[in-house]
Scaffold this active site. Structure first.
Site, PDB file in Angstrom:
ATOM      1  CG  HIS A 147     147.037  82.806  -7.563  1.00 30.44           C
ATOM      2  ND1 HIS A 147     146.694  81.387  -7.852  1.00 30.44           N
ATOM      3  CD2 HIS A 147     147.348  82.610  -6.260  1.00 30.44           C
ATOM      4  CE1 HIS A 147     146.948  80.995  -6.881  1.00 30.44           C
ATOM      5  NE2 HIS A 147     147.168  81.628  -5.647  1.00 30.44           N
ATOM      6  CG  HIS A 149     148.542  84.691  -2.322  1.00 27.84           C
ATOM      7  ND1 HIS A 149     147.265  84.622  -1.709  1.00 27.84           N
ATOM      8  CD2 HIS A 149     148.761  83.570  -2.835  1.00 27.84           C
ATOM      9  CE1 HIS A 149     146.855  83.402  -2.278  1.00 27.84           C
ATOM     10  NE2 HIS A 149     147.981  82.763  -2.986  1.00 27.84           N
TER      11      HIS A 149
END
Ligand SMILES: [Fe+2]
Length: 208
Positions: A147, A149
């Protein structure tokens, strides 16, 4: 029609321009918030440009699979937001952040920039070149899927701090954070793969 090929080309161009392209053609939003996490960068760095695969002054390239992520910052009506600050940070290909609180002992990558800040353009567009971050352990029974941010801000809009996920990652299906979202919210948080292999990810901000 005299020149069907040309017409096709024009249509293709228009489709790219006008298609909202966010979330099945319909702008929903705002983009769901997600926790900032403990690894927002603390150490100032000179190089924060859009290419995270190279560090200014170094010759090497970041380890891992390179990927281009492009999208637009939009308001909830689908209108582009110009001059938004798009701040991203992520783990390297081994799943390690460059951060003093990091406990993962996976190796650092001196050629990975790890953090970038760019502004959205006239059309709300932004682009990063980076590598797909590694998954990393949070606890014995929880491994975060890859992922990135995101923190997106613009005067007059509520700031969004969120996490962008990658399509086709099996860890997405068992992630405690992503799976706490509704299916519709998840649809806004997972990037979409384009035919050319690049990723599309739009962020929608609500007006203050
Ligand atoms: Fe993270």
């Amino acid at each position: 029609m005299k020149n069907p090929k040309r017409r096709q080309v024009i249509h293709a161009g228009l489709a790219t321009l006008v298609a909202p392209a966010v979330f099945g053609g319909k702008v929903k939003g705002p983009t769901p918030d997600e926790i900032e996490g403990p690894f927002y960068p603390l150490t100032p760095q000179a190089d924060q440009d859009f290419d995270l695969t190279r560090v200014q002054g170094k010759n090497g390239r970041a380890l891992g699979e390179a990927v281009v992520i492009a999208g637009r910052i939009l308001d909830v009506d689908g209108q582009p937001i110009t001059g938004a600050t798009v701040d991203i940070w992520q783990a390297n290909a081994a799943g390690r952040y460059r951060h003093p609180h990091e406990t993962n002992t996976a190796p650092l990558d001196p050629n990975f920039q790890g953090w970038a800040i760019v502004q959205s353009g006239q059309d709300g567009g932004f682009k990063f070149k980076t590598i797909i971050p590694g998954a990393y352990p949070v606890s014995k029974d929880w491994t975060r899927p890859p992922h990135i941010h995101f923190k997106v801000s613009k005067t007059g809009f509520h700031e969004v701090t969120t996490q962008m996920y990658f399509p086709e990652q099996i860890l997405n299906d068992v992630d405690k954070l992503l799976q706490s979202k509704t299916p519709e919210e998840q649809g806004m948080m997972v990037a979409q793969k384009n035919d050319d292999g690049t990723l599309r990810y739009d962020v929608v901000l609500a007006k203050v």
